[in-house]
Design a protein around this motif. Structure first.
Motif, PDB file in Angstrom:
ATOM      1  N   LYS A  20       0.913  -1.070   0.030  1.00  0.00           N
ATOM      2  CA  LYS A  20      -0.009   0.079  -0.048  1.00  0.00           C
ATOM      3  C   LYS A  20       0.867   1.194   0.030  1.00  0.00           C
ATOM      4  N   THR A  21       0.293   2.369  -0.536  1.00  0.00           N
ATOM      5  CA  THR A  21       0.961   3.605  -0.429  1.00  0.00           C
ATOM      6  C   THR A  21       0.539   4.363   0.983  1.00  0.00           C
ATOM      7  N   GLU A  22       1.375   5.407   1.158  1.00  0.00           N
ATOM      8  CA  GLU A  22       0.895   5.941   2.406  1.00  0.00           C
ATOM      9  C   GLU A  22      -0.201   6.481   2.591  1.00  0.00           C
ATOM     10  N   SER A  23      -0.966   6.746   1.538  1.00  0.00           N
ATOM     11  CA  SER A  23      -2.100   7.330   1.574  1.00  0.00           C
ATOM     12  C   SER A  23      -3.279   6.324   1.474  1.00  0.00           C
ATOM     13  N   GLY A  24      -2.542   4.789   1.526  1.00  0.00           N
ATOM     14  CA  GLY A  24      -3.637   3.595   1.642  1.00  0.00           C
ATOM     15  C   GLY A  24      -4.091   2.965   0.322  1.00  0.00           C
ATOM     16  N   ILE A  25      -3.767   3.261  -0.634  1.00  0.00           N
ATOM     17  CA  ILE A  25      -3.856   3.032  -2.063  1.00  0.00           C
ATOM     18  C   ILE A  25      -3.297   1.580  -2.275  1.00  0.00           C
TER      19      ILE A  25
END
Length: 86
Positions: A20-25
């Motif tokens: 996941k990316t830091e933004s939750g994607i």
């Protein structure tokens, strides 16, 4: 189905981490890098440094991948293992 590696071969169950990316994607499978960790499930008779249960790191394009019982596995030579996680 059971599989027993021969000589200096190792059978490892590929450990894939959800990315996941830091933004939750969540990153799709097509954009992920090939996994490089495997949990050792079986070893051949000539394997000296790796044992069943070890979590190992292997080179990105080494080994032979196969699917057994809907799980992803890799067959490696012992010299293709780069290290063991402790």
């Amino acid at each position: 189905m059971k599989f027993k590696p021969l000589a200096d071969r190792i059978l490892g169950k590929i450990e894939e981490e959800e990315q996941k990316t830091e933004s939750g994607i969540i990153i799709p499978d097509t954009a992920k890098e090939k996994p490089q960790k495997a949990r050792v499930e079986a070893v051949g008779g000539d394997v000296e440094h790796v044992k069943v249960g070890d979590l190992v790191l292997f080179a990105k394009y080494s080994g032979t991948e196969l699917k057994l019982n809907d799980q992803d596995y890799i067959i490696l030579k012992e010299d293709e293992v780069l290290g063991i996680f402790e």
